[in-house]
Design a protein around this motif. Structure first.
Motif, PDB file in Angstrom:
ATOM      1  N   SER A  67     -49.987  30.921  39.510  1.00 54.09           N
ATOM      2  CA  SER A  67     -48.660  31.887  39.443  1.00 54.09           C
ATOM      3  C   SER A  67     -48.084  32.545  40.584  1.00 54.09           C
ATOM      4  O   SER A  67     -47.186  33.817  40.809  1.00 54.09           O
ATOM      5  CB  SER A  67     -49.264  33.508  38.472  1.00 54.09           C
ATOM      6  N   VAL A  78     -46.985  37.535  43.425  1.00 52.12           N
ATOM      7  CA  VAL A  78     -47.327  37.324  41.975  1.00 52.12           C
ATOM      8  C   VAL A  78     -45.496  36.444  41.648  1.00 52.12           C
ATOM      9  O   VAL A  78     -44.431  37.849  41.605  1.00 52.12           O
ATOM     10  CB  VAL A  78     -47.227  37.948  41.034  1.00 52.12           C
ATOM     11  N   GLY A  90     -46.016  27.244  35.271  1.00 50.78           N
ATOM     12  CA  GLY A  90     -46.871  27.569  36.355  1.00 50.78           C
ATOM     13  C   GLY A  90     -46.269  26.888  37.660  1.00 50.78           C
ATOM     14  O   GLY A  90     -46.256  25.736  37.200  1.00 50.78           O
ATOM     15  N   LEU A 432     -42.598  34.810  32.585  1.00 49.91           N
ATOM     16  CA  LEU A 432     -43.580  34.108  32.788  1.00 49.91           C
ATOM     17  C   LEU A 432     -44.106  33.132  32.614  1.00 49.91           C
ATOM     18  O   LEU A 432     -43.228  32.284  32.137  1.00 49.91           O
ATOM     19  CB  LEU A 432     -45.101  35.427  31.981  1.00 49.91           C
ATOM     20  N   HIS A 436     -50.481  32.667  34.752  1.00 49.90           N
ATOM     21  CA  HIS A 436     -49.872  34.823  35.096  1.00 49.90           C
ATOM     22  C   HIS A 436     -50.997  34.789  33.750  1.00 49.90           C
ATOM     23  O   HIS A 436     -51.742  34.506  33.343  1.00 49.90           O
ATOM     24  CB  HIS A 436     -49.141  35.248  34.197  1.00 49.90           C
ATOM     25  N   ASP A 440     -52.290  39.471  37.152  1.00 56.28           N
ATOM     26  CA  ASP A 440     -50.622  39.294  37.608  1.00 56.28           C
ATOM     27  C   ASP A 440     -49.626  40.434  36.923  1.00 56.28           C
ATOM     28  O   ASP A 440     -48.919  40.927  37.844  1.00 56.28           O
ATOM     29  CB  ASP A 440     -50.161  38.031  37.097  1.00 56.28           C
TER      30      ASP A 440
END
Ligand code: PLP
Length: 457
Positions: A67, A78, A90, A432, A436, A440
């Motif tokens: 992340s 992040v 990610g 996202l 994550h 985060d």
């Protein structure tokens, strides 16, 4: 959601905080600044794509894992930017690293079909309910092909697009993407304004612009050009002016109006596809268009794109009436990454995880907004979301223009200085990833709460 009675934020306080945060930003980004200075000698604006040049200055990134990303000054973030909505897997996901490494050892490019392309196309059909697909290398290429297919199928030339929707940088749709208020025309009949020099006026004249969430204006646009319109292209939830949701029933009505007038409906799902549900906006809003443009998240971080459509519509390619091609279409590395992304990473657990993180964000941010009595609200849609810096819902570009953009800039600085990288630009929102964690996303909430407190100090 905050009420309209909420106290406004004093602009003087916002400017004061921006100054403090810009100084803090600059103090820890000397190397980025140096690289940007050097870059300007060889790259216009010092960046490979104009989107990457945003105030106060571009941040040069060194690497990413999970992340997180790290910049060239050693700052850790992040990642809420996630490469403009691409990296829902990610960074350096072990399955992507493995699939791409395996493929690159067996050859990175042939310009011949590979088996993975069939698997990926089958999975896209399952998710998006379109039987036929072709691959491209970007969202721009996907919408470019989508409008050519629609024009070829209908034998018509005119397009209708939504004011302030961005569909990539090709000429036909670089119209009224962010029109200046003095040139944008009346709200119910916006002008067609080229977004860039270098776009021929003959092309701009073929693109009619209508406001989002306004069926009457769409009907009027069709009435003004009987028998001329090939397609209406819509980003089902607008994601380049914050997030603007469709009114209940709006997308169904657009489809109905388009079909009554012999035109096709194209969904630009470059940002919504595979991020707001497994089957994107098509699934979330339960409307199946005639053609879909995809890119970004479906490729697991490699350059990618796809255009899908009805059997008869895509038949124009089968019949060799419409040209759809490209040296890198269906590239083996992209197909390998896309296959693991869609079949092994973005599974039911991934979407449940996005929903859980969205709940943490929505709850935490709503709470801070209420506690500090701020005129903002939050929209979350699985892996995507954002804060809108006004109390009332935004329904179209004209509403969006009323937002004080210095607030979103301040928020970007607060997040950046406290270890969360957001996409640059007032209009952006977050993405996202499956990597994550709830911790985060809590960092974003905590940073936001700190800004909220400082705004009211
Ligand atoms: C909705 C939408 N369509 C198309 C594009 C163009 O995609 P690309 O940058 O891959 O060409 C974008 C890019 O942000 C987008 O947001």
């Amino acid at each position: 959601m905050a009420t309209t009675k909420t106290k406004e934020v004093p602009t003087g306080r916002v400017s004061e905080l921006i100054q403090v945060e810009e100084e803090r930003f600059r103090r820890s980004r000397a190397r980025s600044h140096q690289l940007w200075t050097e870059a300007r000698a060889v790259l216009p604006r010092g960046v490979p794509s104009s989107f990457q040049d945003a105030a106060p200055q571009p941040i040069f990134v060194e690497r990413g894992k999970g992340s997180r990303v790290w910049d060239v000054d050693g700052n850790e973030y992040v990642d809420f930017h996630n490469g403009f909505g691409v990296m829902v897997v990610g960074h350096a996901h072990p399955k992507i690293v493995e699939a791409v490494s395996r493929q690159i050892q067996r050859g990175s490019h042939f310009a011949q079909p590979v088996e993975d392309a069939v698997t990926v196309a089958r999975e896209l059909s399952r998710r998006f309910h379109q039987p036929k697909w072709r691959f491209t290398n970007s969202g721009t290429e996907s919408t470019l092909d989508a409008v050519r297919i629609a024009r070829g199928f209908t034998g018509r030339e005119r397009l209708i697009k939504i004011e302030a929707s961005y569909h990539g940088h090709h000429d036909a749709l670089m119209v009224s993407v962010e029109p200046p208020p003095d040139r944008m025309g009346p709200a119910d009949q916006p002008a067609s304004v080229p977004q860039s020099d270098g776009i021929p006026s003959a092309i701009v004249e073929l693109t009619t612009v209508v406001p989002f969430n306004d069926v009457a204006a769409l009907e009027k646009a069709f009435a003004a050009h009987p028998g001329e319109v090939a397609a209406v292209i819509v980003e089902p939830a607008m994601m380049n002016v914050g997030i603007v949701l469709p009114d209940v029933g709006y997308l169904d009505q657009v489809k109905d109006v388009a079909h009554r007038n012999g035109a096709l409906l194209i969904f630009d799902e470059v940002k919504t596809g595979a991020t707001i549900s497994p089957g994107g906006a098509t699934e979330r809003f339960n409307v199946i268009p005639d053609v879909i443009a995809l890119a970004k998240a479906i490729g697991g971080g490699l350059p990618c794109g796809a255009v899908g459509g009805r059997d008869d519509v895509m038949g124009v390619i089968e019949e060799k009436r419409v040209a759809q091609m490209g040296t890198f279409n269906g590239n083996p590395l992209t197909m390998a990454a896309s296959k693991v992304t869609l079949l092994e990473i973005l599974d039911a657990n991934a979407y449940a995880h996005f929903d859980a993180m969205a709940e943490t964000l929505q709850g935490g941010l709503d709470e801070a907004i209420a506690r500090f009595d701020l005129p903002f609200h939050v929209i979350t849609l699985a892996a995507r979301g954002g804060v809108t810096y006004r109390a009332r819902r935004v329904r179209n570009y004209r509403d969006y223009l009323e937002i004080d953009k210095s607030l979103s800039y301040l928020s970007w600085l607060y997040q950046c200085n406290r270890g969360v990288l957001m996409a640059p630009g007032a209009e952006e929102n977050w993405t996202l990833s499956v990597q994550h964690s709830v911790d985060d996303v809590q960092r974003y909430v905590d940073n936001f709460a700190e800004m909220a407190r400082d705004l009211r100090k």
